[in-house]
Scaffold this active site. Structure first.
Site, PDB file in Angstrom:
ATOM      1  N   HIS A   1     -23.740  -7.029 -26.393  1.00  0.00           N
ATOM      2  CA  HIS A   1     -22.742  -8.100 -26.489  1.00  0.00           C
ATOM      3  C   HIS A   1     -22.861  -9.147 -25.389  1.00  0.00           C
ATOM      4  O   HIS A   1     -21.928  -9.934 -25.198  1.00  0.00           O
ATOM      5  CB  HIS A   1     -21.326  -7.504 -26.429  1.00  0.00           C
TER       6      HIS A   1
ATOM      7  N   LYS B   1      -8.674 -17.306 -25.183  1.00  0.00           N
ATOM      8  CA  LYS B   1      -9.721 -16.292 -25.046  1.00  0.00           C
ATOM      9  C   LYS B   1      -9.677 -15.757 -23.622  1.00  0.00           C
ATOM     10  O   LYS B   1      -8.943 -16.268 -22.775  1.00  0.00           O
ATOM     11  CB  LYS B   1     -11.101 -16.870 -25.356  1.00  0.00           C
ATOM     12  N   ARG B   2     -10.449 -14.734 -23.382  1.00  0.00           N
ATOM     13  CA  ARG B   2     -10.548 -14.180 -22.030  1.00  0.00           C
ATOM     14  C   ARG B   2     -10.977 -15.266 -21.044  1.00  0.00           C
ATOM     15  O   ARG B   2     -11.840 -16.086 -21.337  1.00  0.00           O
ATOM     16  CB  ARG B   2     -11.585 -13.042 -22.052  1.00  0.00           C
TER      17      ARG B   2
ATOM     18  N   LYS C   1     -16.950 -19.467 -20.269  1.00  0.00           N
ATOM     19  CA  LYS C   1     -16.200 -19.958 -21.427  1.00  0.00           C
ATOM     20  C   LYS C   1     -15.640 -21.353 -21.179  1.00  0.00           C
ATOM     21  O   LYS C   1     -15.152 -22.014 -22.083  1.00  0.00           O
ATOM     22  CB  LYS C   1     -15.090 -18.968 -21.793  1.00  0.00           C
TER      23      LYS C   1
ATOM     24  N   THR D   1     -15.525 -14.347 -31.720  1.00  0.00           N
ATOM     25  CA  THR D   1     -14.864 -14.130 -33.005  1.00  0.00           C
ATOM     26  C   THR D   1     -13.619 -15.005 -33.129  1.00  0.00           C
ATOM     27  O   THR D   1     -13.148 -15.239 -34.240  1.00  0.00           O
ATOM     28  CB  THR D   1     -14.463 -12.655 -33.195  1.00  0.00           C
TER      29      THR D   1
ATOM     30  N   LYS E   1     -11.749 -16.914 -36.460  1.00  0.00           N
ATOM     31  CA  LYS E   1     -10.327 -16.821 -36.823  1.00  0.00           C
ATOM     32  C   LYS E   1      -9.709 -18.208 -36.971  1.00  0.00           C
ATOM     33  O   LYS E   1      -8.916 -18.457 -37.882  1.00  0.00           O
ATOM     34  CB  LYS E   1      -9.582 -15.992 -35.767  1.00  0.00           C
TER      35      LYS E   1
END
Length: 825
Positions: free
Chosen positions: A371, A562-563, A568, A670, A674
Site C-alpha cells: 500500500h 483524509k489522513r 497528501k 479510495t 467515494k
C-alpha cells in the site's frame, strides 16, 4: 420522545426471524423489556438503539449459523484477510440495508413514535482503523460476503480505537476513543477458541533421532488471545461471514504470592502488561516501548489467527502439506507479515514438517498487498528487538534469507550487488529486518492497488524482486462498497438512480453506466441538482446542530478529507485558500465563485508537521471567517474528529473532491472513488487511482494539474523551491504573510517550522505545483457557474464509477490470487 408502554403477546418466530414490520416491532419490544429491562419511563435513546440492534442481530444469527455450517459441510476453500485495521464504522445501517430490512424497520419504529434515522445516530463508530487501509478492509469484507466468498477477517479488538480528535485553540488534541464504553451489540465473545501467544524466552536447538535439526522455543511469556466475532452480512443473499477480533488477556489475573506479601501492584502487573497488547490502536512508536508494543500487537493477532486457521482446517482435513488447497491468506500491507514466519514455525516445530515441505506450503498460502511507494514507509524491525521478543522467528527469517540469497546468487551470478539490495536483512549500524521483503519472498502473489502504483512497484521500489519473480506481481485496483457509500449514505441519490434505471446497481455497479445517456435530459438534470441541493442543506443543518458552524449551501463545497500527511498536501490546499482570500482583498473584481472549504483528518500523535498544518488551517479559518469583507464569499471549516459516520454525511454534499497528492506518492486512494460515486468532480494530480478515474470519465470531466511522476523524478535531484516562489507573485506574498506572523499574531513564530520546511526543502513539491493548481482552480470556478455543464459532468462521474466497486476488486482477487469462486463453491 415516545416509548412503548406495554409489550404485547409475542411469538418466538416473530422475535427471531420474521422480516416484516410486525416481526421487527415485536422483537424490538421484546429486547427493550426483557433483555434491557426497560419501560417507557426508563428507556433512553441509546436503549432504543440497543433494542433495535438486538432485533436486527436476531435476524442475522440464523443466517450466520447456516452459512458457517455450509462452509464446513462442503469443506470449501476459505479466504483469511489479515489486517491491523478494520475501520467498520457504524454497523446498524449497513446490516439493515443488507438484510433488506430498511422499510420494515423504519415502519416498525414509526408506529412506536420513533425514527430509524434518530435511532441509528446513537451508534458509536467502531474506530478500529486510521484511514484508507482499514476502510478498504471493511469494504472488502462487505464484498466478500455479498459475493458469497467463504471468508474470515482477522484483526485486533482494540479497547481504544483511533483517538477522538478535539480542536482546541486550533491545535489537535487526542482524547481516548472509548468505543466500548456502552458495550457493542454486534459482537459475540468466543472464549472457547482462546489461543495462547508466546513472547520472549529462548530457543533450544537439537537433532531428533533421525539426525534432523529441531528447535524448541522455551521459557516464554504467554498471553491469551480471546476472540470476539462480528457477523459480516452479505447483500440480500443470506450469506454471513465473520470478522474475528482478538483481545489480550493474562494467563493469570494476579500473582497470589505477591498479593499475600502485600505487593498489590506487582500482583496485577502481569495482567496489566498482557492486556496492554490490545489496549490501543497504533501506540506511539517514536519511543522504544512503543515500538516493542507495536511488534507484539502484530504478532499477537497473526499468531492467534494461524492457530485458529489450522484448527479449522484440521476439523475437515489432515494433510498440512495441502493447506493451500483449502486456505488463502491475504496480508493487508506488511503489518501481518510476521505470519509467514509463524506458519513456518508451527509447521516445522509443532507438526514436524521438513523445511522444504513447510516452505512450499507457506508460499502457496500467502499473498501480499502493498500500500505504499515510499521506501521510508516500509516496515522494518531491528534485529535486536525481533530477536528479544520473537527469538525463534528471527532464526526462521535468517534461514529464509540465506536460502533466498543462495537462489539469487545462482540466478544472477554477475550481479553480486543485487544480494545486498534484496536481502531481508538491512545491514548497517543497526541491523533491521525488512518486512516487505519477507512478504514478497514468502508469498505467491504480490499486488499493488492502482494501475500506476503497480507499475511503479515493478519499476522502482521492488524492481529487483520483479526481475526475480516477474509472475508474482499483479495489479488489483482498490474499490469501495456501493452499499455503504451510496445506498446507505446518500439515500436521495440512490432513490433517484433506482427510480430511473432500477436497483440492479446495488449488486452490479456497472449498471450505473446507463446514466451516461441521461445527462442530456433537462428534467433528469433538474432532479439531480435537487438531490445535491438537499444533501448540501442537510449537511449544513447537521453542522449547525452539532458544532454551531453556519455554512451557505449555495457556495461551492470544496472538500479535502483524509489522513493528515505531508504527501497528501493539505498545505497546498491551504495555500489556495489564502490565494483566494488575497484575491478578494486585493482585486475583488477577479474573484469568481464563492466557496466553502472543508478539511477533515487526523494527524498521528507524534507527527508534528501534520499537526502544525492542522493548526495552520484553523488559523486561516480564524482570519478568513472573521473578516467582514469576505463574508458570504469564502469560509474555511475544519471538520473535527473525521470518522466514517461523518464521511457518510460529507461525501453526498460535496461539489469538488481534492485529490492533490504529489504524483507518485499515493498508492491508490479510495476517498476519490467515494466522492466520484456521490457526484463530486475531482481536482487532482495524475497519482494513484486518479489516473484510472481520468481514463474512465475523460479529460473534460476531471480537473488534472501538476507534475506527472516522471517529471517529479526529474525535478527532485536539483529542486530549489525558492526558484518557484520567486517566479510566483501570489506564492511569494503568501509565504511573506506566513513569515510575518499574519496568521499567528498571538503566537508569533509558531509556523516557522512549516515555512522553513516548504521554502528550503519542500519534499513534496508544493511550490512547484502551486501555480498550475491555482490555474485549474480558476477554470473550476468558471465552470461551476454553468450549472448545466457542471451537472452533466457530475452525472458522468457517477455513471463511470462502476469500475471502482470493491465487488470488482474482490472478484479479481478471487480469480487471480485466491483461486476461489464468487459463488462460494
Amino acid at each position: 420522545m415516545s416509548n412503548p408502554a406495554k409489550s404485547p403477546k409475542i411469538s418466538w418466530k416473530n422475535i427471531y426471524q420474521d422480516m416484516t414490520e410486525t416481526g421487527v416491532k415485536e422483537s424490538f419490544l421484546h429486547h427493550l423489556h426483557y433483555t434491557l429491562a426497560k419501560d417507557q419511563y426508563s428507556a433512553t435513546e441509546y436503549d432504543n438503539y440497543q433494542a433495535l440492534s438486538l432485533a436486527v442481530r436476531d435476524r442475522i444469527v440464523q443466517r450466520w449459523i447456516e452459512t458457517q455450517q455450509r462452509y464446513h459441510k462442503q469443506n470449501l476453500k476459505r479466504v483469511y484477510y489479515l489486517s491491523m485495521e478494520f475501520l467498520i464504522g457504524r454497523l446498524m445501517g449497513n446490516n439493515v440495508y443488507n438484510l433488506g430490512l430498511e422499510k420494515a424497520a423504519a415502519t416498525a419504529l414509526d408506529s412506536l413514535g420513533l425514527s430509524l434515522e434518530n435511532v441509528r445516530e446513537q451508534e458509536v463508530d467502531a474506530g478500529l482503523g486510521n484511514g484508507g487501509l482499514g476502510r478498504l478492509a471493511a469494504c472488502f469484507l462487505d464484498s466478500m460476503a455479498s459475493l458469497g466468498i467463504p471468508a474470515h477477517g482477522y484483526g485486533i479488538r482494540y479497547e481504544y480505537g483511533i483517538f477522538r480528535q478535539k480542536i482546541k485553540n486550533g491545535y489537535q488534541e487526542e482524547l481516548p476513543d472509548e468505543w466500548l464504553r456502552h458495550g457493542f451489540p454486534w459482537e459475540f465473545a468466543r472464549p472457547e477458541y482462546t489461543a495462547k501467544v508466546h513472547y520472549y524466552g529462548r530457543v533450544e536447538n537439537s537433532t531428533d533421532d533421525k539426525g534432523r535439526p529441531r528447535s524448541r522455543w522455551v521459557d516464554t511469556y504467554d498471553v491469551m488471545a480471546v476472540p470476539y466475532d462480528i457477523p459480516v452480512v452479505g447483500y440480500k443473499n443470506d450469506v454471513v461471514n465473520t470478522l474475528r477480533l482478538w483481545s489480550s488477556r493474562s494467563t493469570e489475573d494476579f500473582d497470589f504470592e505477591y498479593f499475600n506479601d502485600g505487593d498489590y501492584e506487582k500482583a496485577v502487573y502481569s495482567k496489566i502488561m498482557s492486556e496492554n497488547i490490545s489496549k490501543v490502536l497504533y501506540p506511539n512508536d517514536s519511543a522504544a516501548n512503543g515500538r516493542e508494543l507495536r511488534l507484539k500487537q502484530e504478532y499477537f493477532f497473526t499468531a492467534a489467527a494461524i492457530t485458529d486457521i489450522i484448527r479449522r482446517y484440521q476439523s475437515e482435513n489432515n494433510d498440512l502439506r495441502k493447506l493451500h488447497e483449502k486456505i488463502a491468506i491475504q496480508l493487508n500491507d506488511t503489518h501481518p507479515a510476521i505470519a509467514i514466519a509463524e506458519l513456518l514455525r508451527v509447521l516445522i516445530d509443532d507438526y514436524r514438517l521438513t523445511w522444504d515441505e513447510a516452505w512450499a506450503t507457506t508460499k502457496q498460502v500467502f499473498a501480499y498487498t502493498n500500500h505504499t511507494l515510499m521506501p521510508e514507509a516500509l516496515e522494518c524491525w531491528s534485529v535486536e528487538l525481533l530477536g528479544r521478543v520473537l527469538p525463534r522467528h528471527l532464526q526462521i527469517i535468517y534461514e529464509i534469507n540465506a536460502r533466498f540469497l543462495s537462489e539469487v546468487s545462482v540466478r544472477f551470478p554477475g550481479e553480486p550487488q543485487m544480494m545486498e539490495r534484496v536481502s531481508l536483512v538491512q545491514e548497517g549500524e543497526q541491523k533491521k529486518i525488512r518486512m516487505a521483503y519477507l512478504s514478497i519472498v514468502g508469498s505467491h502473489a504480490v499486488n499493488g492497488v492502482s494501475k500506476l502504483h503497480s507499475e511503479l512497484l515493478t519499476k522502482t521500489l521492488f524492481h529487483d524482486f520483479y526481475r526475480i519473480y516477474p509472475d508474482r506481481f499483479n495489479n488489483k485496483t482498490n474499490g469501495i462498497t456501493q452499499r455503504r457509500w451510496l445506498l446507505k449514505s446518500n439515500p436521495a441519490l440512490a432513490d433517484l438512480i433506482t427510480e430511473t434505471i432500477g436497483d440492479q446497481w446495488v449488486s452490479n455497479l456497472d449498471e450505473l453506466d446507463k446514466l451516461k445517456g441521461l445527462r442530456e435530459k433537462a428534467d433528469f438534470r433538474k432532479k439531480w441538482q435537487a438531490v445535491k441541493k438537499t444533501n448540501k442543506e442537510n449537511f449544513a443543518e447537521y453542522l449547525q446542530n452539532t458544532s454551531g458552524i453556519t455554512v451557505d449551501p449555495s457556495t461551492l463545497f470544496d472538500v479535502q478529507v483524509k489522513r493528515m500527511h505531508e504527501y497528501k498536501r493539505q498545505f497546498l490546499f491551504a495555500l489556495y485558500m489564502v490565494s483566494q482570500y488575497l484575491c478578494l482583498k486585493n482585486d475583488p473584481k477577479k474573484f469568481v465563485q464563492p466557496r466553502t472549504f472543508f478539511v477533515g483528518g487526523k494527524a498521528a500523535p507524534a507527527y508534528m508537521m501534520a499537526k502544525l498544518v492542522i493548526k495552520f488551517i484553523n488559523s486561516l479559518a480564524y482570519v478568513i471567517n472573521g473578516d467582514p469583507e469576505v463574508k458570504g464569499r469564502l469560509k474555511v471549516v475544519f471538520l473535527e474528529n473525521y470518522r466514517v459516520s461523518l464521511a457518510e454525511k460529507i461525501f453526498p454534499a460535496s461539489d469538488l473532491s481534492e485529490q492533490i497528492s504529489t504524483a507518485g506518492t499515493e498508492a491508490s486512494g479510495t476517498g476519490n472513488m467515494k466522492f466520484m460515486l456521490n457526484g463530486a468532480l475531482t481536482v487532482g494530480t495524475m497519482d494513484g487511482a486518479n489516473v484510472e478515474i481520468a481514463d474512465l470519465v475523460g479529460k473534460d470531466n476531471i480537473y488534472i494539474f501538476g507534475l506527472k511522476t516522471p517529471e517529479v523524478a526529474n525535478l527532485r535531484p536539483g529542486y530549489q523551491p525558492q526558484d518557484f516562489i520567486n517566479r510566483s507573485a501570489a506564492l511569494r506574498e503568501i509565504m511573506d504573510l506566513i513569515r510575518s506572523n499574519f496568521f499567528s499574531r498571538y503566537e508569533p513564530g509558531i509556523f516557522e517550522p512549516l515555512y522553513n520546511a516548504v521554502v528550503y526543502h519542500d519534499p513534496f513539491l508544493v511550490c512547484a505545483d502551486f501555480e498550475d493548481y491555482v490555474r485549474v482552480q480558476d477554470v473550476i470556478s468558471r465552470d461551476y457557474l454553468d450549472a448545466e455543464l457542471w451537472t452533466k459532468r457530475s452525472i458522468m462521474n457517477v455513471a463511470r464509477s462502476g469500475f471502482f466497486s470493491s465487488d470488482r476488486t474482490i472478484r479479481e482477487y478471487a480469480k487471480d490470487i485466491w483461486k476461489v469462486d464468487t459463488a462460494g463453491k
